[in-house]
Structures are given as C-alpha cells and as structure tokens.
Design a protein around this motif. Structure first.
Motif, PDB file in Angstrom:
ATOM      1  N   LEU A 164       8.960  14.997   0.873  1.00  0.00           N
ATOM      2  CA  LEU A 164       8.193  13.655   0.846  1.00  0.00           C
ATOM      3  C   LEU A 164       7.936  13.685  -0.631  1.00  0.00           C
ATOM      4  N   ILE A 165       7.678  12.405  -1.130  1.00  0.00           N
ATOM      5  CA  ILE A 165       7.203  12.098  -2.586  1.00  0.00           C
ATOM      6  C   ILE A 165       6.277  11.010  -2.452  1.00  0.00           C
ATOM      7  N   ASP A 175       4.925  10.763  -8.281  1.00  0.00           N
ATOM      8  CA  ASP A 175       6.087  11.419  -7.965  1.00  0.00           C
ATOM      9  C   ASP A 175       5.902  13.011  -7.591  1.00  0.00           C
ATOM     10  N   ILE A 176       5.120  12.960  -7.045  1.00  0.00           N
ATOM     11  CA  ILE A 176       4.809  14.519  -6.553  1.00  0.00           C
ATOM     12  C   ILE A 176       5.597  14.804  -5.487  1.00  0.00           C
ATOM     13  N   GLY A 178       0.709  -1.283  -0.001  1.00  0.00           N
ATOM     14  CA  GLY A 178      -0.102  -0.044   0.161  1.00  0.00           C
ATOM     15  C   GLY A 178       0.844   1.324  -0.110  1.00  0.00           C
ATOM     16  N   LEU A 179       1.953   1.377  -0.336  1.00  0.00           N
ATOM     17  CA  LEU A 179       2.869   2.431  -0.515  1.00  0.00           C
ATOM     18  C   LEU A 179       2.368   3.584  -1.025  1.00  0.00           C
ATOM     19  N   ASN A 180       2.420   4.734  -0.462  1.00  0.00           N
ATOM     20  CA  ASN A 180       1.812   5.975  -1.180  1.00  0.00           C
ATOM     21  C   ASN A 180       2.683   7.219  -0.680  1.00  0.00           C
ATOM     22  N   ALA A 181       3.623   6.943   0.096  1.00  0.00           N
ATOM     23  CA  ALA A 181       4.465   8.238   0.317  1.00  0.00           C
ATOM     24  C   ALA A 181       6.118   7.628   0.817  1.00  0.00           C
ATOM     25  N   MET A 182       7.061   8.243   0.455  1.00  0.00           N
ATOM     26  CA  MET A 182       8.237   8.198   1.053  1.00  0.00           C
ATOM     27  C   MET A 182       8.962   9.388   1.293  1.00  0.00           C
TER      28      MET A 182
END
Length: 114
Positions: free
Chosen positions: A50-51, A55-56, A30-34
C-alpha cells in the motif's frame, strides 16, 4: 464510476521480475491510499503493498525486500515492481484505491513457475 485497469501480469520463472500497473479512469475523490492485494488458492486476499499520502509505503509479509510500490499522481497510476519472484507469489493481483469510496480492479494473473 471510477474504473481501475490493471496490466503487466503474466507467466515468469522463479527469480524473474514483473511490473504491474494500475490506472484509474479519472481522479479518485478523496484519494488517500492505493495498493495491491493478492488472491491465492484460498478465499483470503492479503495485502501485498500500500502507498498512502506522503508516498509512505507498507508491505505485506515476505515481499518487502523484493517488491516496490510507487505511484504517479499525474497519471492516476500505481505500480508494483516485483523482483526475485517466487512460486508462492502466484495469484491474482487486485488493484485497490481508497478515497470517498473503495475501488477495486478486475485483477491480473501472475504465475511464477519453478
């Protein structure tokens, strides 16, 4: 359990550059941000960058024109390119990943000397 492993910290003179890397030990469900957070002398840990999906990228105060966050999904890795470093950028940089669960790395020290 997913582990985030950071690398690339160190000691650099003001005006110098460093690149931080953070690799997840396996794909994060469920990755949605790193991204990256910095722990300075106090207890706060403000966001650095944060991305998110698509890739925002978003940046914390004072770094947008100097730092660039990027990621390589195939390698489960996020990067932070830091240029024109200042002494106030000094701190422990923590990798962060948000999916089904929130994961944190162990931190990597960045020290910028005058």
């Amino acid at each position: 359990q997913v582990q985030l492993v950071e690398s690339g910290g160190g000691l650099v003179q003001a005006g110098g550059s460093l690149t931080l890397s953070c690799t997840a030990s396996e794909p994060i469900p469920g990755l949605n941000a790193m991204g990256w957070y910095r722990q300075g002398p106090g207890n706060q840990r403000p966001v650095v960058a944060l991305i998110v999906k698509g890739d925002i990228a978003t940046y914390g105060d004072g770094v947008k024109d100097r730092f660039t966050i990027s990621r390589d999904n195939a390698k489960n890795t996020v990067y932070l390119q830091m240029n024109a470093l200042k002494p106030e950028d000094t701190g422990v940089y923590y990798c962060y990943a948000r999916g089904v669960r929130t994961e944190w790395g162990q931190g990597t020290q960045v020290t910028v000397s005058r």
